[in-house]
Write a protein that holds these residues in place. Structure first.
Motif, PDB file in Angstrom:
ATOM      1  N   PRO A   1       0.880  -1.365  -0.018  1.00 61.25           N
ATOM      2  CA  PRO A   1       0.071  -0.084  -0.074  1.00 61.25           C
ATOM      3  C   PRO A   1       0.964   1.103   0.071  1.00 61.25           C
ATOM      4  N   GLY A   2       1.987   1.296   0.311  1.00 66.03           N
ATOM      5  CA  GLY A   2       2.984   2.176   0.584  1.00 66.03           C
ATOM      6  C   GLY A   2       2.848   3.349  -0.467  1.00 66.03           C
ATOM      7  N   PRO A   3       3.121   2.999  -1.915  1.00 69.48           N
ATOM      8  CA  PRO A   3       3.273   4.360  -2.799  1.00 69.48           C
ATOM      9  C   PRO A   3       1.554   4.595  -3.049  1.00 69.48           C
ATOM     10  N   PHE A   4       0.583   4.070  -2.825  1.00 68.78           N
ATOM     11  CA  PHE A   4      -0.749   4.191  -2.850  1.00 68.78           C
ATOM     12  C   PHE A   4      -1.510   5.182  -1.958  1.00 68.78           C
ATOM     13  N   LEU A   5      -1.021   4.919  -0.610  1.00 68.93           N
ATOM     14  CA  LEU A   5      -1.966   5.811   0.491  1.00 68.93           C
ATOM     15  C   LEU A   5      -1.746   7.343   0.279  1.00 68.93           C
ATOM     16  N   PRO A   6      -0.551   7.824  -0.072  1.00 72.47           N
ATOM     17  CA  PRO A   6      -0.687   9.196  -0.460  1.00 72.47           C
ATOM     18  C   PRO A   6      -1.499   9.737  -1.475  1.00 72.47           C
ATOM     19  N   LEU A   7      -1.860   8.763  -2.416  1.00 71.60           N
ATOM     20  CA  LEU A   7      -2.665   9.091  -3.544  1.00 71.60           C
ATOM     21  C   LEU A   7      -4.209   9.189  -3.188  1.00 71.60           C
ATOM     22  N   LEU A   8      -4.535   8.523  -2.008  1.00 71.98           N
ATOM     23  CA  LEU A   8      -6.011   8.218  -1.618  1.00 71.98           C
ATOM     24  C   LEU A   8      -6.807   9.660  -1.285  1.00 71.98           C
ATOM     25  N   THR A   9      -7.973   9.660  -1.287  1.00 72.02           N
ATOM     26  CA  THR A   9      -8.559  10.909  -0.909  1.00 72.02           C
ATOM     27  C   THR A   9      -8.649  10.816   0.710  1.00 72.02           C
ATOM     28  N   PRO A  10      -9.011  11.728   1.764  1.00 75.76           N
ATOM     29  CA  PRO A  10      -8.833  11.443   3.234  1.00 75.76           C
ATOM     30  C   PRO A  10      -9.627  10.399   3.626  1.00 75.76           C
ATOM     31  N   LYS A  11     -10.620   9.788   3.169  1.00 75.29           N
ATOM     32  CA  LYS A  11     -11.400   8.587   3.586  1.00 75.29           C
ATOM     33  C   LYS A  11     -11.182   7.415   2.607  1.00 75.29           C
ATOM     34  N   GLY A  12     -10.053   7.484   1.780  1.00 76.39           N
ATOM     35  CA  GLY A  12     -10.032   6.422   0.634  1.00 76.39           C
ATOM     36  C   GLY A  12      -9.525   5.314   1.294  1.00 76.39           C
ATOM     37  N   ARG A  13      -9.907   4.131   0.298  1.00 81.90           N
ATOM     38  CA  ARG A  13      -9.483   2.873   0.657  1.00 81.90           C
ATOM     39  C   ARG A  13      -8.668   2.106  -0.254  1.00 81.90           C
ATOM     40  N   TYR A  14      -7.688   1.366   0.070  1.00 80.06           N
ATOM     41  CA  TYR A  14      -6.647   0.751  -0.659  1.00 80.06           C
ATOM     42  C   TYR A  14      -6.975  -0.716  -0.439  1.00 80.06           C
ATOM     43  N   ALA A  15      -7.350  -1.392  -1.609  1.00 81.70           N
ATOM     44  CA  ALA A  15      -7.651  -2.881  -1.310  1.00 81.70           C
ATOM     45  C   ALA A  15      -6.630  -3.678  -2.138  1.00 81.70           C
ATOM     46  N   SER A  16      -5.939  -4.989  -1.617  1.00 82.23           N
ATOM     47  CA  SER A  16      -5.187  -5.639  -2.720  1.00 82.23           C
ATOM     48  C   SER A  16      -5.590  -7.116  -2.598  1.00 82.23           C
ATOM     49  N   CYS A  17      -5.524  -7.724  -3.760  1.00 82.92           N
ATOM     50  CA  CYS A  17      -5.867  -9.334  -3.644  1.00 82.92           C
ATOM     51  C   CYS A  17      -4.443 -10.013  -3.553  1.00 82.92           C
ATOM     52  N   VAL A  18      -3.545  -9.469  -3.596  1.00 88.17           N
ATOM     53  CA  VAL A  18      -2.271 -10.020  -3.528  1.00 88.17           C
ATOM     54  C   VAL A  18      -1.722  -9.977  -2.009  1.00 88.17           C
ATOM     55  N   PRO A  19      -1.804 -11.268  -1.492  1.00 89.44           N
ATOM     56  CA  PRO A  19      -1.683 -11.300   0.128  1.00 89.44           C
ATOM     57  C   PRO A  19      -0.197 -11.233   0.604  1.00 89.44           C
ATOM     58  N   ALA A  20       0.530  -9.797   0.424  1.00 84.54           N
ATOM     59  CA  ALA A  20       1.625  -9.612   0.788  1.00 84.54           C
ATOM     60  C   ALA A  20       1.604  -9.433   2.168  1.00 84.54           C
ATOM     61  N   PRO A  21       2.470  -9.506   3.203  1.00 88.07           N
ATOM     62  CA  PRO A  21       2.531  -9.017   4.582  1.00 88.07           C
ATOM     63  C   PRO A  21       2.468  -7.791   4.518  1.00 88.07           C
ATOM     64  N   ALA A  22       3.010  -6.911   3.657  1.00 88.03           N
ATOM     65  CA  ALA A  22       2.780  -5.426   3.840  1.00 88.03           C
ATOM     66  C   ALA A  22       1.291  -4.897   3.918  1.00 88.03           C
ATOM     67  N   THR A  23       0.482  -5.599   3.248  1.00 89.11           N
ATOM     68  CA  THR A  23      -1.170  -5.362   3.021  1.00 89.11           C
ATOM     69  C   THR A  23      -1.727  -5.692   4.506  1.00 89.11           C
ATOM     70  N   PHE A  24      -1.296  -6.769   5.006  1.00 86.98           N
ATOM     71  CA  PHE A  24      -1.757  -7.303   6.323  1.00 86.98           C
ATOM     72  C   PHE A  24      -1.461  -6.206   7.388  1.00 86.98           C
ATOM     73  N   LEU A  25       0.013  -5.914   7.507  1.00 90.29           N
ATOM     74  CA  LEU A  25       0.520  -4.949   8.523  1.00 90.29           C
ATOM     75  C   LEU A  25      -0.333  -3.584   8.549  1.00 90.29           C
TER      76      LEU A  25
END
Ligand SMILES: NC(=O)c1ccc[n+]([C@@H]2O[C@H](COP(=O)([O-])OP(=O)(O)OC[C@H]3O[C@@H](n4cnc5c(N)ncnc54)[C@H](OP(=O)(O)O)[C@@H]3O)[C@@H](O)[C@H]2O)c1
Length: 313
Positions: A219-243
């Motif tokens: 999610p690192g590169p994408f969180l700054p691109l989201l609106t204040p209540k934006g949602r990042y989802a990923s179907c790739v079960p990487a540790p970073a997503t769960f953390l």
């Protein structure tokens, strides 16, 4: 029946004669006309997922099938011999790379009239992952969505279906793929296409209400691109997503892992979109059953545009 069989993690795959499976209660036996490849097939075969989804050998891989009902188990009333069906087979068994496979009725749906069996085989696993990621995890409304949605991996098996589902919802869709797949992304309904191989690909494109990442799970590169209540989802079960789902430094923004939950109701939702002309399965390539290894090599390359289909019959 002919089936592709693997006997150990990392072991070779061979075409063998195997007994035809028998449908148990609430199961249907399907004469498989086509199957499709998903990255989970070869990830499981390698042993990479053995802690989460152990394989019981000998194993016939393959979760997605399309074909004809050839028999039904006790208690099955909704399906009868000869019906054209497709399904995502239960995780514990797989078995789609064979001339016959069994699937629980809770995973089976009739193929939309006129749909090619190869395309029908390409829909269940990737389509439900696309649908559930957007609808159930990011809570994108399925009608009247006014949001700006970024689909990362817009040309892949999951991503190309996610682009179309997001477009059908009414959202403004931005697809991310390489330049060679830009025309495909636009043809699927993306309002804009970003070429990730270009420098600063997201410059001037943010903010997004929703990012659905079908490639990396970071999610690192994408969180700054989201609106204040934006949602990042990923179907790739990487540790970073769960953390980051547990804690992320961007208060108000969500990080949402997507784990497929197969069910016939969602497969029917996808079929309804197909019937309405709002969803189509793009076929990257087709291989005969005995060339499953080549099909997996194509999938492992990470370059497939759409779904890889196995023509069984
Ligand atoms: N959690 C779940 O329940 C679940 C369910 C289904 C799938 N998955 C996982 O989701 C992932 C995607 O599956 P899939 O079937 O869609 O894979 P896929 O079809 O193999 O994806 C290939 C596509 O990814 C694109 N791509 C590669 N790198 C990219 C990048 N940096 N940015 C944008 N696009 C890029 C490629 O386009 P180019 O050639 O143009 O680069 C290609 O079209 C896999 O890891 C799979 O295991 C998880």
């Amino acid at each position: 029946m002919r089936a592709m069989v693997i006997k150990a993690y990392g072991g070779p795959m061979s075409l063998e004669e195997r007994p035809r499976p028998t449908p148990g209660p609430e199961q249907v036996l399907v004469r498989v006309i086509a199957a499709s490849v998903n990255p989970v097939d070869w990830k499981m075969a390698s042993g990479a997922l053995r802690l989460f989804i152990p394989v019981k050998f000998p194993w016939v891989p393959g979760y997605d099938i399309a074909g004809e009902v050839a028999g039904v188990g006790a208690g099955v009333t909704a399906f009868s011999v000869g019906m054209r069906v497709h399904a995502r087979i239960a995780e514990s068994t797989a078995g789609g790379s064979a001339e016959y496979a069994v699937a629980g009725v809770d995973a089976v749906a009739e193929i939309p009239a006129g749909m090619d069996p190869g395309e029908a085989a390409g829909l269940p696993l990737a389509g439900m992952t696309a649908l559930q990621g957007l609808r159930d995890r990011t809570m994108l409304p399925m009608t009247g969505a006014r949001e700006r949605v970024l689909i990362v991996g817009a040309s892949g098996g999951v991503g190309h279906l996610a682009v179309q589902i997001a477009r059908a919802s009414g959202a403004t869709v931005v697809g991310v793929c390489s330049g060679r797949n830009a025309a495909l992304g636009a043809s699927l309904g993306a309002h804009e296409v970003i070429d990730y191989t270009q420098p600063d690909p997201y410059g001037g494109q943010a903010p997004f209400d929703v990012v659905y990442d079908c490639v990396a799970g970071d999610p690192g590169p994408f969180l700054p691109l989201l609106t204040p209540k934006g949602r990042y989802a990923s179907c790739v079960p990487a540790p970073a997503t769960f953390l980051r789902a547990l804690w992320n430094p961007f208060v108000g923004k969500s990080v949402l892992p997507v784990m497929l939950k197969s069910n016939a109701a969602d497969l029917r939702v996808l079929d309804t979109l197909v019937e309405a002309g709002k969803l189509r399965v793009v076929v990257d390539s087709r291989f005969p059953l005995e060339a499953l290894g080549e099909a997996w090599a194509r999938s492992k390359s990470g370059r497939a545009a759409g779904k890889i289909v196995i023509e069984v019959a």
